[in-house]
Design a protein around this motif. Sequence first.
Motif, short mmCIF file in Angstrom:
data_model
loop_
_atom_site.label_atom_id
_atom_site.label_comp_id
_atom_site.label_asym_id
_atom_site.label_seq_id
_atom_site.Cartn_x
_atom_site.Cartn_y
_atom_site.Cartn_z
N ILE A 467 0.83 -1.20 0.00
CA ILE A 467 0.00 0.00 0.00
C ILE A 467 0.87 1.25 0.00
O ILE A 467 0.62 2.21 -0.75
N LYS A 468 1.90 1.26 0.83
CA LYS A 468 2.79 2.42 0.90
C LYS A 468 3.61 2.58 -0.39
O LYS A 468 3.77 3.69 -0.91
N LYS A 469 4.11 1.47 -0.91
CA LYS A 469 4.96 1.50 -2.10
C LYS A 469 4.21 2.05 -3.31
O LYS A 469 4.79 2.76 -4.15
N THR A 470 2.94 1.73 -3.42
CA THR A 470 2.17 2.09 -4.61
C THR A 470 1.31 3.34 -4.43
O THR A 470 0.52 3.70 -5.30
N ALA A 471 1.45 4.02 -3.27
CA ALA A 471 0.70 5.25 -3.03
C ALA A 471 1.19 6.35 -3.96
O ALA A 471 2.37 6.42 -4.32
N LEU A 472 0.28 7.23 -4.36
CA LEU A 472 0.60 8.36 -5.23
C LEU A 472 1.27 9.44 -4.40
O LEU A 472 0.77 9.83 -3.35
N ASP A 473 2.39 9.95 -4.87
CA ASP A 473 3.21 10.86 -4.08
C ASP A 473 2.63 12.27 -4.10
O ASP A 473 3.08 13.15 -4.84
N TYR A 474 1.64 12.51 -3.24
CA TYR A 474 1.04 13.83 -3.10
C TYR A 474 1.78 14.63 -2.04
O TYR A 474 2.54 14.08 -1.24
N GLY A 475 1.53 15.93 -2.00
CA GLY A 475 2.19 16.78 -1.03
C GLY A 475 3.65 16.98 -1.37
O GLY A 475 4.05 16.94 -2.54
N LYS A 476 4.47 17.17 -0.36
CA LYS A 476 5.90 17.31 -0.58
C LYS A 476 6.47 16.00 -1.13
O LYS A 476 5.99 14.93 -0.82
N LEU A 482 1.50 15.19 5.90
CA LEU A 482 0.09 15.22 5.51
C LEU A 482 -0.37 13.89 4.93
O LEU A 482 -1.38 13.33 5.35
N PHE A 483 0.37 13.40 3.93
CA PHE A 483 -0.04 12.22 3.18
C PHE A 483 0.75 10.97 3.56
O PHE A 483 0.47 9.89 3.04
N GLY A 484 1.72 11.10 4.45
CA GLY A 484 2.56 9.95 4.76
C GLY A 484 3.32 9.52 3.52
O GLY A 484 4.03 10.31 2.90
N PHE A 485 3.13 8.27 3.11
CA PHE A 485 3.80 7.77 1.91
C PHE A 485 3.04 8.17 0.64
O PHE A 485 3.51 7.89 -0.46
N GLY A 486 1.91 8.81 0.78
CA GLY A 486 1.14 9.26 -0.38
C GLY A 486 -0.32 8.89 -0.26
O GLY A 486 -0.77 8.37 0.77
N GLU A 487 -1.06 9.14 -1.33
CA GLU A 487 -2.47 8.76 -1.36
C GLU A 487 -2.58 7.33 -1.88
O GLU A 487 -2.18 7.03 -3.01
N ALA A 488 -3.15 6.44 -1.07
CA ALA A 488 -3.28 5.03 -1.45
C ALA A 488 -4.15 4.89 -2.69
O ALA A 488 -5.10 5.66 -2.90
#
Length: 497
Positions: A467-476, A482-488
């Motif tokens: 889930i973390k690996k494939t999250a979309l890199d939103y934010g910084k 805010l998004f941690g590793f991104g938007e799942a």
Amino acid sequence: MKKRKKGMAVVASSVLAMSLLSFTMGTHTSAVTQSVSKNYLIAYNQSLPKDYQTEIKNAGGEVVKAIPEIGGLEVRSSNPDFLNQLKSSGNIVAANSERFYKMDDGEPEGVTPDGADGKPVTLPDTASYWDLQWDMQHLTHNGDSYKIESGGTETSNGTIHKAVVGVIDSGIDKNHPDLKANFVGGQNFVPAGGYKGNLPVEKGDPTNVTDTNGHGTHVAGSIAANGKVKGVGPDLGLRAYRIFDSSGSAPTAPIVAAIIAAANDNVDVINMSIGGFDNLKYFVDGTRYNDIADVLLWKRAVQYAIKKNVTVVAAAGNEALNYADKKSLTDYMNANYADANTVYKGVAIETPGGTPGVITVSSSNKWSMDKLAFYSNYGNSFIDVAAPGGDNGPLYDATRNLSDRDFTYRTLSTWPTNLPPSKATTLTPNYAYLHGTSMASPKVAGIAGVIKAAHPDFNPAQVQALIKKTALDYGKKGHDELFGFGEANAYTAVTSK
């Protein structure tokens, strides 16, 4: 055994982390000054001793619920000195007087309950609301992920579920046309009369998981609806664990008991759109207290589930707080929950989101790749990923004027057929627009479910890593507060090599 703290704690129980963003707290009364019957939470050293019933009885208490898998008890007593009577036990790590959080009508003060300030959202009577599900379109790449993994297989004899998600919540409408094919059972933890004994509608039937609030049905639809609206995995199984009574409140004991039950039922994923705060040091009438028992039992229950190969997902909460700023959390508790006799001075812990092993989810929105929904909690080392929970749109975000709210920026999902239409969001039966980290968390639980369906050999650590690996890199760029590793995202998860 950990050294037992001298102060016995008052439990800060959990509330629905949903679009109903305003919480109120039950009145606090000191355990040493009241002789009325009260409930307590007790954590033993890992397991219950053989003589625990006698020990509790001798202290003037009665066991309400035993959770032997994690060494926990819920106890009722009218003895004002009950906690002090337990101090001689060498087996007890911590004990707390239970306290309830309670949700209100769900709108800021002064807002009428007739829906969108008198401008309710209505839906056309069509065969599909897919065009209105901006969140699902985004998560599934316009439905492409369904072609790869939907969570099960539809046959002429019904759906064969390849993975099951346990929904610990207010119940599920098992007769909803979009959910009934995926409902596989559940359990009710609410006692007769509700937790305070004053709700005649609560009969205490352990098999009755009928949703009396709407929250659990909305959450379930985000995971596995398959009809006019779609969930992340429209063929995933849904198992309901009803822990909120019809007033919308619950103490910790039935929630952690539900985690244990779900793990024992061999669900693949647990979703908890729930949130509350425990505090490690506060004073009531000058006496020091802490919430050690509460925190311990949450931690033990989550670890029990993980050891049973269950992935656990939870909402981050809706207070717009930076979890990494510990002073702001304590200030928040004093501003919202303190009174003339109570002051919070210790570290606040969000449960279950702050519990080790949980995938903690913040809420993203439709219109920004840089900003979270206005209500979402956040913080480094707290947020794992974000998911679409919706908000009131960019105009409201800029003005915070209630008349500028656009409810179609919230997320559309199922609403119970046994309840009136949701007045806070829509006048359309059976479906509702809601927003909150409660609406974000089940999206990630659904993603975890389809990952398990595609990779049944994956353990919780592997599910979380994908889930973390494939999250979309939103934010910084990279990991952020805010998004941690991104938007799942379900599509990137099921297409990952």
